[in-house]
Design a protein around this motif. Structure first.
Motif, short mmCIF file in Angstrom:
data_model
loop_
_atom_site.label_atom_id
_atom_site.label_comp_id
_atom_site.label_asym_id
_atom_site.label_seq_id
_atom_site.Cartn_x
_atom_site.Cartn_y
_atom_site.Cartn_z
N LYS A 154 0.82 -1.21 0.00
CA LYS A 154 0.00 0.00 0.00
C LYS A 154 0.86 1.27 0.00
CE LYS A 154 -3.89 -2.18 2.39
NZ LYS A 154 -4.73 -2.19 3.63
N LEU A 155 2.12 1.13 0.45
CA LEU A 155 3.03 2.26 0.49
C LEU A 155 3.98 2.27 -0.70
CD1 LEU A 155 3.94 2.29 4.29
CD2 LEU A 155 2.36 3.81 3.08
N GLY A 156 3.84 1.32 -1.62
CA GLY A 156 4.69 1.27 -2.79
C GLY A 156 4.56 2.54 -3.63
N LEU A 157 5.58 2.83 -4.43
CA LEU A 157 5.61 4.06 -5.19
C LEU A 157 4.45 4.13 -6.19
CD1 LEU A 157 7.68 6.35 -4.87
CD2 LEU A 157 8.71 5.60 -7.02
N ASP A 158 4.06 2.99 -6.71
CA ASP A 158 2.95 2.97 -7.66
C ASP A 158 1.66 3.46 -7.00
OD1 ASP A 158 4.72 0.44 -7.61
OD2 ASP A 158 4.34 0.73 -9.74
N ASN A 159 1.33 2.85 -5.87
CA ASN A 159 0.12 3.25 -5.17
C ASN A 159 0.18 4.71 -4.72
OD1 ASN A 159 -1.85 1.14 -5.07
ND2 ASN A 159 -0.43 -0.05 -3.82
N HIS A 160 1.37 5.15 -4.31
CA HIS A 160 1.53 6.54 -3.89
C HIS A 160 1.13 7.50 -5.00
CE1 HIS A 160 3.39 10.05 -1.97
NE2 HIS A 160 3.96 10.31 -3.13
#
Length: 307
Positions: A154-160
């Motif tokens: 959920k904290l991955g750069l994609d989701n960000h």
């Protein structure tokens, strides 16, 4: 951690760490960010770590400036697919065996014993694995290892950036669709799937030391270190698997990125994909450079000459 960082994020992956020593960590990660230009359009290419920690934020000013400049964003998968529970169900359906065999029948005795040992350490019953294809078991090992080391998808750069794009009202799109990503794994030959499990178990044996090393390389913006740690061994040991999950997908993405550059108007885009897809001679960065585009590394902390 060659395989995991590619697959986990888009599927879906791509690694990192127990608690980091934030006192020694830089204030913000150095970006794996490139600017690709023609006469009127710009595409920013940003290398993602698909699972991160809260301490990996805020991002550098270079990355925020690229987001502000971009009129739209592209990811491996469009946000509506990547964040959909329906896609998770599609993956489970694809992973269930329909050939009447069990996982144990697919694996050699040594690999099965290693899997039993890993499952025992992680409190997972082996019966839960036997009805799934080997690729799904390899992916499960990767995800379990990363999450228990403190990483959060959920904290991955994609989701960000999916969340930022939604908040800013910027349009988003995917370079591929979920069925294609699932097909990359489900379409593996039996030998490749067995390699996937062995690779995942090898990386699990290396534990937090390996994932911490890769995570810190990403934070430093160390493209060479990430390439060596994530891809070089896989390319040498498992060339067909490397081609399937990296080269073939890169080759499919490059024309789609080129269309952004050649379209009329001057709209710019930020493309966020797993870091491995941008690195090395097979990466999107070099493939676009070979096509004659101006490509420059954007990194205020890297000094002149960064590529």
């Amino acid at each position: 951690m060659p395989l995991k960082s590619l697959v986990v994020a888009g599927l879906l992956a791509s690694a990192s760490v127990l608690a980091a020593d934030t006192a020694k960590a830089p204030a913000a990660p150095v970006p794996l960010l490139w600017k690709v230009s023609d006469k009127d359009n710009t595409v920013y290419l940003l290398g993602s770590f698909h699972l991160l920690r809260q301490s990996d934020y805020p991002l550098s000013a270079d990355v925020e400036a690229a987001f502000d400049d971009a009129e739209r964003l592209m990811f491996e998968l469009a946000p509506e697919e990547m964040q959909s529970t329906a896609v998770q169900q599609l993956m489970l359906q694809a992973a269930l065996r329909t050939d009447g065999k069990t996982l144990q029948q697919d694996l050699d005795a040594t690999t099965w014993k290693r899997l039993e040992t890993w499952a025992g350490k992680n409190g997972m019953p082996m019966v839960a694995f036997n009805s799934f294809e080997p690729w799904f078991v390899g992916l499960t090992i990767s995800i379990v290892e990363m999450t228990k080391q403190g990483l959060d998808p959920k904290l991955g750069l994609d989701n960000h950036f999916m969340d930022k794009a939604k908040a800013a009202g910027k349009p988003t799109a995917g370079l591929e669709i979920a069925q294609e990503q699932i097909g990359v794994l489900d379409g593996m030959e039996a030998a490749e799937q067995r390699q996937f499990i062995v690779e995942s178990l090898d990386q699990a044996d290396k534990g937090s030391v390996e994932t911490e090393r890769l995570h810190q390389a990403w934070r430093r913006g160390d493209a060479e270190g990430l390439w060596t740690g994530m891809a070089a061994d896989m390319k040498r040991q498992y060339p067909r698997l490397y081609r399937r999950i990296n080269v073939d997908r890169n080759d499919a993405w490059v024309p789609k990125i080129q269309r952004i550059l050649t379209q009329p108007g001057d709209d710019d885009a930020l493309v966020v994909v797993g870091a491995l897809h941008l690195l090395g001679e097979d990466g999107v960065v070099e493939k676009l450079r070979e096509r004659g585009y101006k490509v420059e590394r954007i990194c205020s902390a890297c000094g002149a000459g960064a590529r």
